[in-house]
Motif scaffolding. Structure first.
Motif, mmCIF file in Angstrom:
data_model
loop_
_atom_site.group_PDB
_atom_site.id
_atom_site.type_symbol
_atom_site.label_atom_id
_atom_site.label_comp_id
_atom_site.label_asym_id
_atom_site.label_seq_id
_atom_site.Cartn_x
_atom_site.Cartn_y
_atom_site.Cartn_z
ATOM 1 N N ASN A 52 0.820 -1.209 0.000
ATOM 2 C CA ASN A 52 0.000 0.000 0.000
ATOM 3 C C ASN A 52 0.854 1.258 0.000
ATOM 4 O O ASN A 52 0.436 2.309 -0.490
ATOM 5 C CB ASN A 52 -0.929 0.008 1.222
ATOM 6 C CG ASN A 52 -2.054 -0.987 1.101
ATOM 7 O OD1 ASN A 52 -2.393 -1.429 0.011
ATOM 8 N ND2 ASN A 52 -2.632 -1.358 2.223
ATOM 9 N N GLN A 53 2.059 1.149 0.560
ATOM 10 C CA GLN A 53 2.952 2.306 0.599
ATOM 11 C C GLN A 53 3.421 2.692 -0.808
ATOM 12 O O GLN A 53 3.565 3.872 -1.116
ATOM 13 C CB GLN A 53 4.161 2.023 1.493
ATOM 14 C CG GLN A 53 3.857 2.024 2.978
ATOM 15 C CD GLN A 53 3.045 0.830 3.419
ATOM 16 O OE1 GLN A 53 3.346 -0.304 3.061
ATOM 17 N NE2 GLN A 53 2.007 1.071 4.199
ATOM 18 N N LEU A 54 3.636 1.700 -1.659
ATOM 19 C CA LEU A 54 3.999 1.997 -3.045
ATOM 20 C C LEU A 54 2.846 2.716 -3.739
ATOM 21 O O LEU A 54 3.049 3.710 -4.455
ATOM 22 C CB LEU A 54 4.348 0.706 -3.791
ATOM 23 C CG LEU A 54 4.651 0.866 -5.297
ATOM 24 C CD1 LEU A 54 5.792 1.840 -5.532
ATOM 25 C CD2 LEU A 54 4.969 -0.506 -5.912
ATOM 26 N N ASP A 55 1.631 2.241 -3.509
ATOM 27 C CA ASP A 55 0.460 2.910 -4.088
ATOM 28 C C ASP A 55 0.346 4.344 -3.580
ATOM 29 O O ASP A 55 -0.020 5.257 -4.331
ATOM 30 C CB ASP A 55 -0.812 2.138 -3.738
ATOM 31 C CG ASP A 55 -0.871 0.771 -4.410
ATOM 32 O OD1 ASP A 55 -0.166 0.576 -5.418
ATOM 33 O OD2 ASP A 55 -1.620 -0.094 -3.914
ATOM 34 N N LEU A 56 0.645 4.552 -2.294
ATOM 35 C CA LEU A 56 0.583 5.883 -1.715
ATOM 36 C C LEU A 56 1.516 6.847 -2.454
ATOM 37 O O LEU A 56 1.118 7.967 -2.807
ATOM 38 C CB LEU A 56 0.966 5.824 -0.233
ATOM 39 C CG LEU A 56 1.081 7.166 0.500
ATOM 40 C CD1 LEU A 56 -0.294 7.787 0.710
ATOM 41 C CD2 LEU A 56 1.777 6.963 1.854
ATOM 42 N N LEU A 57 2.752 6.402 -2.693
ATOM 43 C CA LEU A 57 3.718 7.264 -3.379
ATOM 44 C C LEU A 57 3.310 7.515 -4.831
ATOM 45 O O LEU A 57 3.421 8.640 -5.330
ATOM 46 C CB LEU A 57 5.111 6.644 -3.312
ATOM 47 C CG LEU A 57 5.759 6.582 -1.926
ATOM 48 C CD1 LEU A 57 7.168 6.000 -2.021
ATOM 49 C CD2 LEU A 57 5.797 7.954 -1.275
ATOM 50 N N LYS A 58 2.828 6.486 -5.497
ATOM 51 C CA LYS A 58 2.389 6.658 -6.890
ATOM 52 C C LYS A 58 1.236 7.655 -6.969
ATOM 53 O O LYS A 58 1.203 8.523 -7.852
ATOM 54 C CB LYS A 58 1.961 5.311 -7.477
ATOM 55 C CG LYS A 58 3.122 4.369 -7.796
ATOM 56 C CD LYS A 58 2.591 3.065 -8.385
ATOM 57 C CE LYS A 58 3.727 2.141 -8.801
ATOM 58 N NZ LYS A 58 3.205 0.856 -9.356
ATOM 59 N N ASN A 59 0.311 7.556 -6.042
ATOM 60 C CA ASN A 59 -0.850 8.447 -6.050
ATOM 61 C C ASN A 59 -0.470 9.883 -5.707
ATOM 62 O O ASN A 59 -1.190 10.820 -6.059
ATOM 63 C CB ASN A 59 -1.909 7.942 -5.062
ATOM 64 C CG ASN A 59 -2.554 6.643 -5.515
ATOM 65 O OD1 ASN A 59 -2.567 6.329 -6.701
ATOM 66 N ND2 ASN A 59 -3.080 5.880 -4.567
ATOM 67 N N HIS A 60 0.669 10.044 -5.028
ATOM 68 C CA HIS A 60 1.085 11.394 -4.634
ATOM 69 C C HIS A 60 1.805 12.134 -5.759
ATOM 70 O O HIS A 60 2.036 13.348 -5.644
ATOM 71 C CB HIS A 60 1.991 11.334 -3.397
ATOM 72 C CG HIS A 60 2.046 12.625 -2.631
ATOM 73 N ND1 HIS A 60 0.998 13.094 -1.866
ATOM 74 C CD2 HIS A 60 3.023 13.580 -2.551
ATOM 75 C CE1 HIS A 60 1.329 14.252 -1.336
ATOM 76 N NE2 HIS A 60 2.541 14.582 -1.726
ATOM 77 N N GLN A 61 2.122 11.437 -6.831
ATOM 78 C CA GLN A 61 2.840 12.079 -7.936
ATOM 79 C C GLN A 61 2.046 13.243 -8.522
ATOM 80 O O GLN A 61 2.610 14.277 -8.889
ATOM 81 C CB GLN A 61 3.155 11.054 -9.038
ATOM 82 C CG GLN A 61 4.018 9.873 -8.607
ATOM 83 C CD GLN A 61 5.457 10.252 -8.274
ATOM 84 O OE1 GLN A 61 5.732 11.315 -7.721
ATOM 85 N NE2 GLN A 61 6.390 9.383 -8.631
ATOM 86 N N ALA A 62 0.744 13.102 -8.606
ATOM 87 C CA ALA A 62 -0.093 14.182 -9.146
ATOM 88 C C ALA A 62 -0.004 15.429 -8.284
ATOM 89 O O ALA A 62 -0.004 16.564 -8.795
ATOM 90 C CB ALA A 62 -1.539 13.712 -9.253
ATOM 91 N N THR A 63 0.084 15.234 -6.968
ATOM 92 C CA THR A 63 0.218 16.370 -6.062
ATOM 93 C C THR A 63 1.544 17.082 -6.280
ATOM 94 O O THR A 63 1.621 18.320 -6.261
ATOM 95 C CB THR A 63 0.097 15.904 -4.596
ATOM 96 O OG1 THR A 63 -1.160 15.259 -4.411
ATOM 97 C CG2 THR A 63 0.218 17.068 -3.630
ATOM 98 N N CYS A 64 2.590 16.286 -6.484
ATOM 99 C CA CYS A 64 3.904 16.875 -6.759
ATOM 100 C C CYS A 64 3.864 17.716 -8.034
ATOM 101 O O CYS A 64 4.373 18.847 -8.078
ATOM 102 C CB CYS A 64 4.960 15.774 -6.898
ATOM 103 S SG CYS A 64 5.345 14.882 -5.371
ATOM 104 N N LYS A 65 3.232 17.173 -9.065
ATOM 105 C CA LYS A 65 3.142 17.893 -10.341
ATOM 106 C C LYS A 65 2.342 19.179 -10.187
ATOM 107 O O LYS A 65 2.721 20.234 -10.703
ATOM 108 C CB LYS A 65 2.493 16.990 -11.401
ATOM 109 C CG LYS A 65 3.363 15.848 -11.886
ATOM 110 C CD LYS A 65 2.623 15.047 -12.949
ATOM 111 C CE LYS A 65 3.443 13.888 -13.458
ATOM 112 N NZ LYS A 65 2.711 13.089 -14.488
ATOM 113 N N ALA A 66 1.220 19.089 -9.485
ATOM 114 C CA ALA A 66 0.367 20.257 -9.306
ATOM 115 C C ALA A 66 1.082 21.377 -8.558
ATOM 116 O O ALA A 66 0.792 22.560 -8.754
ATOM 117 C CB ALA A 66 -0.907 19.861 -8.561
ATOM 118 N N ALA A 67 2.039 21.002 -7.709
ATOM 119 C CA ALA A 67 2.794 21.984 -6.941
ATOM 120 C C ALA A 67 4.003 22.500 -7.716
ATOM 121 O O ALA A 67 4.770 23.323 -7.206
ATOM 122 C CB ALA A 67 3.243 21.384 -5.617
#
Length: 317
Positions: A185-200
């Motif tokens: 689940n931690q890998l999924d968490l990081l993958k899902n956070h990529q969009a937040t990184c891009k948006a910032a």
């Protein structure tokens, strides 16, 4: 976020980690709780005595036997571990909390091993009265057992001691290398956070995946990554015990005290024993109020996942 996530992937590693930390860091296990048999006890430095009213509220069968039969799947650090490999004596957060509850209720919390996927069926069959095994409270399980919730946990970030990169949230991992075990689940968490990184307007997290949690830990130890993402209880325990607590530290994000994607974990109790559920609920709250719960959780490096108010069947999905 299940505390018991990716169980089949991590069981062997957890056993090895627990044994290694128990042998290399004795200061964290010197005050391992002994089975109280319902007598006053000192657990994690906290003195616990019997509450007669709570004892009297227990089901008659448990008062007569003097014991609550508790299932647990060992090992799963820091919740349940063996003190010594090959011997049955237990330690861990769940075990210590169980002994504190037993001392408060005036009965023995008698722990016995049971494979995790067989715990709920064993409670339904009457083999056990309850289970303390880092079990996530969810609606599916609530259909067949009741929960008294004692922690809320999800994913956490572990960094090098001193936090040289000043990591405080997941956002600080954007554009940097972070280690994680594959298929978790931690890998999924990081993958899902990529969009937040891009948006910032930041770079994506450079996710480094490893087949085992210990490999990810080695990458952090050697400086190949600036952080490791794992379950917050595992991160807290590793930070507290590895090399005497001198190598890693856990990041506590105030916006996610129990970890990212946190969910409640509880003591599962037979639906046939509502009086036991109520007594455990009240005993747990008493142990929260007098500080015993905080001391037990702090002993295992995971004080941030302890609840401040005991709840029953808290999960909503």
């Amino acid at each position: 976020m299940n505390t018991r996530l990716s169980r089949n992937l991590s069981a062997a590693l957890t056993a090895a980690t627990a044994l290694a930390t128990l042998t290399s860091c004795s200061d964290s296990t010197d005050d391992t709780a002994k089975s109280t048999g319902g007598q006053p006890a000192t657990i994690a430095g906290a003195a616990v005595t019997k509450d007669t009213a709570l004892h009297d509220a227990l089901p008659d069968a448990i008062k007569k036997s003097g014991a609550v039969r508790v299932a647990t799947d060992v090992p799963y650090a820091p919740f349940e571990m063996f003190v010594t490999e090959g011997k049955p004596e237990l330690t861990g957060l769940d075990y210590d909390l169980g002994q504190a509850l037993g001392a408060k209720l005036g009965v023995k919390f008698d722990f016995a091993p049971q494979k995790f996927d067989g715990i709920v069926p064993a409670i339904q069959a009457g083999k056990f009265d309850a289970a303390m095994s880092a079990m996530t409270d969810n609606k599916e399980r609530q259909a067949v057992v009741d929960f008294v919730d004692y922690s809320v946990s999800g994913s956490g970030i572990m960094v090098a001691k001193g936090n040289p990169e000043k990591i405080t949230t997941l956002d600080d991992l954007c554009g940097k290398k972070a280690a994680v075990q594959a298929a978790t689940n931690q890998l999924d968490l990081l993958k899902n956070h990529q969009a937040t990184c891009k948006a910032a307007g930041k770079g994506e997290i450079d996710i480094q995946t490893f087949p085992k949690d210990s490999d990810a830990q080695l990458a952090l130890r050697s400086g190949r990554v600036i952080a490791q993402v794992q379950t917050k209880p595992a991160a807290g325990w590793t930070a507290k015990t590895a090399d005497g607590g001198n190598t890693f530290q856990i990041v506590d994000d105030p916006a996610a005290a129990g970890g990212y994607g946190a969910s409640p974990n509880g003591i599962a109790v037979s639906k046939k024993l509502p009086q036991l559920t109520d007594a455990i609920h009240k005993a747990l709250q008493a142990l929260i109020d007098d500080g015993t719960v905080t001391k037990i959780f702090d002993k295992y490096g995971v004080a941030s996942i302890a609840v401040k108010e005991a709840t029953k069947n808290a999960a909503v999905n």
